[in-house]
Design a protein around this motif. Structure first.
Motif, PDB file in Angstrom:
ATOM      1  N   GLU A 202      -2.461  -1.492  13.343  1.00 55.40           N
ATOM      2  CA  GLU A 202      -1.032  -1.197  13.188  1.00 55.40           C
ATOM      3  C   GLU A 202      -0.177  -2.475  13.286  1.00 55.40           C
ATOM      4  O   GLU A 202       0.828  -2.615  12.598  1.00 55.40           O
ATOM      5  CB  GLU A 202      -0.546  -0.189  14.245  1.00 55.40           C
ATOM      6  CG  GLU A 202      -1.078   1.214  14.067  1.00 55.40           C
ATOM      7  CD  GLU A 202      -2.415   1.442  14.757  1.00 55.40           C
ATOM      8  OE1 GLU A 202      -3.081   0.450  15.153  1.00 55.40           O
ATOM      9  OE2 GLU A 202      -2.810   2.605  14.910  1.00 55.40           O
TER      10      GLU A 202
ATOM     11  N   GLU B 161       0.807  -1.225   0.000  1.00 54.75           N
ATOM     12  CA  GLU B 161       0.000   0.000   0.000  1.00 54.75           C
ATOM     13  C   GLU B 161       0.841   1.276   0.000  1.00 54.75           C
ATOM     14  O   GLU B 161       0.422   2.294   0.560  1.00 54.75           O
ATOM     15  CB  GLU B 161      -0.966  -0.008   1.192  1.00 54.75           C
ATOM     16  CG  GLU B 161      -1.934  -1.175   1.134  1.00 54.75           C
ATOM     17  CD  GLU B 161      -3.016  -1.106   2.199  1.00 54.75           C
ATOM     18  OE1 GLU B 161      -2.696  -0.669   3.326  1.00 54.75           O
ATOM     19  OE2 GLU B 161      -4.150  -1.479   1.891  1.00 54.75           O
TER      20      GLU B 161
ATOM     21  N   PRO C 205       2.134   3.117   5.506  1.00 59.49           N
ATOM     22  CA  PRO C 205       1.436   1.887   5.927  1.00 59.49           C
ATOM     23  C   PRO C 205       2.410   0.844   6.476  1.00 59.49           C
ATOM     24  O   PRO C 205       3.284   0.382   5.749  1.00 59.49           O
ATOM     25  CB  PRO C 205       0.789   1.393   4.629  1.00 59.49           C
ATOM     26  CG  PRO C 205       0.728   2.583   3.738  1.00 59.49           C
ATOM     27  CD  PRO C 205       1.904   3.425   4.092  1.00 59.49           C
TER      28      PRO C 205
ATOM     29  N   GLU D 298      -0.651  -4.386  10.013  1.00 61.75           N
ATOM     30  CA  GLU D 298       0.044  -3.644   8.949  1.00 61.75           C
ATOM     31  C   GLU D 298       1.560  -3.835   9.032  1.00 61.75           C
ATOM     32  O   GLU D 298       2.218  -4.054   8.006  1.00 61.75           O
ATOM     33  CB  GLU D 298      -0.271  -2.152   9.055  1.00 61.75           C
ATOM     34  CG  GLU D 298      -1.488  -1.752   8.276  1.00 61.75           C
ATOM     35  CD  GLU D 298      -1.654  -0.237   8.234  1.00 61.75           C
ATOM     36  OE1 GLU D 298      -2.466   0.213   7.444  1.00 61.75           O
ATOM     37  OE2 GLU D 298      -0.971   0.468   9.002  1.00 61.75           O
TER      38      GLU D 298
ATOM     39  N   LYS E 114      -0.561   4.661  -1.126  1.00 63.00           N
ATOM     40  CA  LYS E 114      -1.289   5.567  -0.224  1.00 63.00           C
ATOM     41  C   LYS E 114      -0.343   6.448   0.593  1.00 63.00           C
ATOM     42  O   LYS E 114      -0.787   7.362   1.268  1.00 63.00           O
ATOM     43  CB  LYS E 114      -2.152   4.754   0.758  1.00 63.00           C
ATOM     44  CG  LYS E 114      -3.253   3.941   0.119  1.00 63.00           C
ATOM     45  CD  LYS E 114      -3.993   3.173   1.207  1.00 63.00           C
ATOM     46  CE  LYS E 114      -5.030   2.244   0.592  1.00 63.00           C
ATOM     47  NZ  LYS E 114      -5.582   1.337   1.622  1.00 63.00           N
ATOM     48  N   ALA E 115       0.952   6.121   0.559  1.00 61.00           N
ATOM     49  CA  ALA E 115       1.903   6.806   1.446  1.00 61.00           C
ATOM     50  C   ALA E 115       2.325   8.174   0.911  1.00 61.00           C
ATOM     51  O   ALA E 115       2.035   8.526  -0.237  1.00 61.00           O
ATOM     52  CB  ALA E 115       3.133   5.920   1.644  1.00 61.00           C
TER      53      ALA E 115
ATOM     54  N   LYS F 114      -8.980  -4.458   7.793  1.00 61.95           N
ATOM     55  CA  LYS F 114      -9.299  -3.024   7.711  1.00 61.95           C
ATOM     56  C   LYS F 114     -10.783  -2.791   7.518  1.00 61.95           C
ATOM     57  O   LYS F 114     -11.328  -1.790   7.978  1.00 61.95           O
ATOM     58  CB  LYS F 114      -8.528  -2.385   6.552  1.00 61.95           C
ATOM     59  CG  LYS F 114      -7.117  -2.050   6.907  1.00 61.95           C
ATOM     60  CD  LYS F 114      -6.453  -1.308   5.790  1.00 61.95           C
ATOM     61  CE  LYS F 114      -5.048  -0.925   6.174  1.00 61.95           C
ATOM     62  NZ  LYS F 114      -4.330  -0.299   5.077  1.00 61.95           N
TER      63      LYS F 114
ATOM     64  N   TYR G  58      -2.324   8.052   5.869  1.00 57.74           N
ATOM     65  CA  TYR G  58      -1.044   7.574   5.362  1.00 57.74           C
ATOM     66  C   TYR G  58      -0.268   8.665   4.626  1.00 57.74           C
ATOM     67  O   TYR G  58       0.915   8.515   4.371  1.00 57.74           O
ATOM     68  CB  TYR G  58      -1.261   6.391   4.418  1.00 57.74           C
ATOM     69  CG  TYR G  58      -1.859   5.185   5.084  1.00 57.74           C
ATOM     70  CD1 TYR G  58      -1.193   4.536   6.117  1.00 57.74           C
ATOM     71  CD2 TYR G  58      -3.093   4.677   4.672  1.00 57.74           C
ATOM     72  CE1 TYR G  58      -1.739   3.431   6.729  1.00 57.74           C
ATOM     73  CE2 TYR G  58      -3.645   3.562   5.275  1.00 57.74           C
ATOM     74  CZ  TYR G  58      -2.965   2.951   6.301  1.00 57.74           C
ATOM     75  OH  TYR G  58      -3.501   1.847   6.901  1.00 57.74           O
TER      76      TYR G  58
END
Lengths: 79, 193
Positions: free
Chosen positions: B166, A52, B14, B169, A55-56, B82, B7
């Motif tokens: 978290e 992902e 993430p 992730e 999205k950062a 999520k 994010y």
């Protein structure tokens, strides 16, 4: 399950099979370049979709793309 | 309940900033080692080519598929977690992640056994020194990743689940890092020389 995850999974699988086919079927001077290009695409798929990173913050994206670029260029230039 | 994390904030990629610092350090370490391997191949091109022919790229290919499949199920786990979906799916995907990770280790063990029986040990030549060091170092990461995922699985399995987004992730990021490293190792070690 997320559609983009499924699509990414299928693309990664296809790219892996493609690199195997290129390796087995074509032994030209560009085989190494193609194999590395496919590896770069797979790396990007895992980093941006599975991890992902898309999205950062741009900082993290630039950092990983810089690493990938420098690594690939150095390997190709040395071979 | 859907988890919302910003994010786009530079401090919250993430998986967490600390995990990403580890990921970059690992990538740089493996990247430099692979570059050193390519550099040494210029001094002994025949040794590297002949040694590469002693490897079985089919093992490498199947291992790539196994790790990517495992990573796929880890990404699916994260999606479900999520979305706040029931833990049944989360547990199922986590188990599939672990299963494909274990299959990777099983195939790697078979490959290592073949090499040891053929006398291709770490001291055989420069190529195999790099082969053993890089792949074993990667295997250690896979084992650590499996322990982390198993810990998350048992956390989710508990009746009073306290697993945070978290945590999942960060473990997913670590597991995908193993994919990333393998995606660099596979073409360089098994294919290009």
């Amino acid at each position: 399950m997320n559609v983009s995850t499924i699509v990414t999974g299928v693309i990664l699988f296809v790219l892996t099979i493609m690199s195997a086919l290129f390796f087995l079927g074509m032994q030209s001077m560009y085989t190494v370049h193609i194999i590395l290009a496919l590896a770069v695409l797979k790396f990007g798929g895992v980093a941006f979709q599975f991890m992902e990173l898309k999205k950062a913050h741009a900082f993290w994206k630039i950092l990983i793309l810089s690493f990938l670029f420098i690594f690939t260029v150095l390997v190709i230039s040395m071979l | 309940m859907k988890a919302v994390i910003n994010y786009k904030n530079i401090y919250y990629p993430p998986g967490g900033i600390l995990m990403w610092i580890i990921i970059y350090l690992e990538l740089i370490t493996f990247g430099l080692a692979l570059l050193a391997m390519v550099y040494y191949s210029l001094e002994e091109p025949e040794v590297f080519h002949n040694s590469r022919l002693l490897l079985n790229p089919t093992y490498g290919l199947i291992n790539t598929i196994l790790l990517l499949t495992s990573g796929f199920f880890m990404a699916a786990t994260l999606n479900e977690f999520k979305e706040g979906n029931n833990t049944k799916k989360v547990k199922k995907y986590l188990l599939l992640t672990i299963l494909f990770g274990i299959l990777f280790l099983v195939l790697k063990s078979i490959e290592y056994n073949d090499k040891l029986e053929a006398g291709l040990t770490i001291g055989y030549n420069t190529f195999f020194s790099f082969y053993w060091m890089l792949t074993l170092f990667h295997v250690i990461h896979v084992i650590v990743g499996l322990v982390i995922i198993a810990t998350v699985y048992f956390g989710v399995k508990k009746e009073r689940d306290t697993t945070k987004i978290e945590d999942v992730e960060a473990s997913a990021a670590f597991w995908h890092m193993c994919d990333l490293i393998w995606l660099l190792l596979f073409p360089v070690i098994y294919l290009i020389f």
